[in-house]
Enzyme design. Sequence first.
Site, mmCIF file in Angstrom:
data_model
loop_
_atom_site.group_PDB
_atom_site.id
_atom_site.type_symbol
_atom_site.label_atom_id
_atom_site.label_comp_id
_atom_site.label_asym_id
_atom_site.label_seq_id
_atom_site.Cartn_x
_atom_site.Cartn_y
_atom_site.Cartn_z
ATOM 1 N N ARG A 130 0.815 -1.231 0.000
ATOM 2 C CA ARG A 130 0.000 0.000 0.000
ATOM 3 C C ARG A 130 0.842 1.271 0.000
ATOM 4 N NH1 ARG A 130 -3.109 -3.100 3.539
ATOM 5 N NH2 ARG A 130 -4.986 -3.909 2.498
ATOM 6 N N LYS A 152 4.022 11.927 -11.169
ATOM 7 C CA LYS A 152 3.256 10.992 -12.000
ATOM 8 C C LYS A 152 4.017 9.677 -12.160
ATOM 9 C CE LYS A 152 0.728 14.403 -14.704
ATOM 10 N NZ LYS A 152 0.544 15.025 -16.031
ATOM 11 N N GLU A 194 12.555 19.272 -24.318
ATOM 12 C CA GLU A 194 11.794 19.678 -23.125
ATOM 13 C C GLU A 194 12.528 20.807 -22.387
ATOM 14 O OE1 GLU A 194 8.788 18.354 -22.425
ATOM 15 O OE2 GLU A 194 8.756 16.385 -23.404
ATOM 16 N N LYS A 235 9.341 23.870 -13.311
ATOM 17 C CA LYS A 235 8.232 22.915 -13.205
ATOM 18 C C LYS A 235 7.740 22.846 -11.772
ATOM 19 C CE LYS A 235 6.474 18.405 -14.583
ATOM 20 N NZ LYS A 235 6.695 17.098 -15.216
ATOM 21 N N GLU A 245 -3.665 20.457 -11.743
ATOM 22 C CA GLU A 245 -3.674 20.576 -13.195
ATOM 23 C C GLU A 245 -4.933 21.242 -13.730
ATOM 24 O OE1 GLU A 245 -2.225 16.849 -14.647
ATOM 25 O OE2 GLU A 245 -1.600 17.724 -16.530
ATOM 26 N N ARG A 249 -0.610 24.746 -15.179
ATOM 27 C CA ARG A 249 0.147 23.546 -15.506
ATOM 28 C C ARG A 249 -0.031 23.135 -16.962
ATOM 29 N NH1 ARG A 249 0.637 18.556 -11.229
ATOM 30 N NH2 ARG A 249 2.023 17.261 -12.457
ATOM 31 N N ASN A 253 2.261 21.751 -21.562
ATOM 32 C CA ASN A 253 1.910 20.992 -22.768
ATOM 33 C C ASN A 253 2.245 21.736 -24.056
ATOM 34 O OD1 ASN A 253 0.927 18.758 -21.432
ATOM 35 N ND2 ASN A 253 -1.077 19.690 -21.141
ATOM 36 N N HIS A 256 2.782 19.879 -27.239
ATOM 37 C CA HIS A 256 2.410 18.482 -27.003
ATOM 38 C C HIS A 256 1.128 18.052 -27.711
ATOM 39 C CE1 HIS A 256 5.708 18.431 -24.193
ATOM 40 N NE2 HIS A 256 5.463 17.182 -23.855
ATOM 41 N N HIS A 260 1.834 14.986 -29.759
ATOM 42 C CA HIS A 260 1.203 13.686 -29.497
ATOM 43 C C HIS A 260 0.556 13.113 -30.752
ATOM 44 C CE1 HIS A 260 0.818 14.350 -24.874
ATOM 45 N NE2 HIS A 260 1.941 13.741 -25.181
ATOM 46 N N HIS A 274 9.581 10.894 -28.428
ATOM 47 C CA HIS A 274 8.688 11.889 -27.819
ATOM 48 C C HIS A 274 9.254 13.312 -27.939
ATOM 49 C CE1 HIS A 274 5.880 13.761 -25.054
ATOM 50 N NE2 HIS A 274 6.915 14.244 -24.375
#
Length: 375
Positions: A130, A152, A194, A235, A245, A249, A253, A256, A260, A274
Amino acid sequence: MTAPLRQGEPIVVPVALGARSYDIVIGRGILPGLGERIKSLRAGARVAIVSDEGVAAHHLAAAEAALKSASVDSARIIVPAGESSKSYAAFEKVCEAIIEARIERNDLVVALGGGVIGDLAGFAASCVRRGLDFVQVHTSLLAQVDSSVGGKTGINSRQGKNLIGAFHQPALVVADTALLDTLPKREFRAGYAEVAKYGLLGDAAFFAWLEKNWQDVFAGGSAREHAIAVCCRAKAGIVARDERETGERALLNLGHTFGHALEAGCGFSDRLLHGEAVALGMVLAFEFSARKGLITAADSARAAAHIAAVGLPIHVREVPGGVPGADALMDLIGQDKKVKRGKLTFILVRAIGEAFVENDVDPAEVRAFLSEKLA
Ligand SMILES: NC(=O)c1ccc[n+]([C@@H]2O[C@H](COP(=O)([O-])OP(=O)(O)OC[C@H]3O[C@@H](n4cnc5c(N)ncnc54)[C@H](O)[C@@H]3O)[C@@H](O)[C@H]2O)c1
Ligand SMILES: [Zn+2]
């Protein structure tokens, strides 16, 4: 910000998230101090190092030696290199190996690798017993500037990337910039997209500094540490102000949405990494902003010139094997971004270093723009 830094002195970027606050330690040659850092973070902790075969070949022995020299007991868990390790199968393997290694609640998982290992090991750490604490030792430029902040973690499902996961903040991030010396040049360049992004989205002075100092960032001089620290600070500031978000934030992107769509259009294959897709996406975001009269053609050309100077692609025709047509790309953009009341959201720019969220973009205008670019 542009002051030269003394070599050998690690830079510490604090990530302020209340009880989940942690430090990012950035410096050249700091891996040998990993054991001592872990000991002061959690005295008596045992460690499971999760890594991939590519990274392990270069850096696992040094990481293990660093732990051993501080009398920190460690086990190793190695998965194949590449995005395919962000899978249920690898997740199962890593979780069970952590349990087998008898890593308990007071012990630590150490992710030694790029973004794939950070996401996989971090997610396993969030689930086993957990929730175990974990330390990230990032070995790719992309991970050092992008995965170090935000918490993330996760894996991919058949339906798409990063769909299974959790927010799980690390207890410590160690970014030894010397580890990037063994990173393939193409991967380094992709990560640099980036880095440039942080200048382009919100820091014109940093962008100008990159234009002058990018060669030293690539060569591994003290500019590399400085650039990584600027990105992590930027960041961290954005995430602290907008952890859920909902607003600012979204600026992260930049490039992106187009990126993407191009990545997906290439089937997430080696044809387009990427960061390369983000480089192309940022150029498209600048050109689209210029087309709408939001920025000057000169600013748009300046952004593209820097991206090209470092060897990143700025024209879709540079993608080996080509990219799908405007209609297919629009379908992919529609899947990525929900169309709200017939409008799309894009991160656009008013100047270099001044990105903003535009919620009112007409899909027809994007389609016309892409048709021109692909002609
Ligand atoms: N959690 C986040 O906030 C976040 C942010 C950005 C990206 N990501 C994820 O990160 C992943 C991409 O990360 P990545 O580009 O680091 O990919 P990666 O981890 O697959 O690393 C790229 C390749 O470089 C090799 N490599 C890494 N470090 C090396 C080194 N020092 N020397 C030699 N080889 C080395 C790896 O073995 C791999 O083959 C994606 O899955 C993406 O979703 C996560
Ligand atoms: Zn990205």
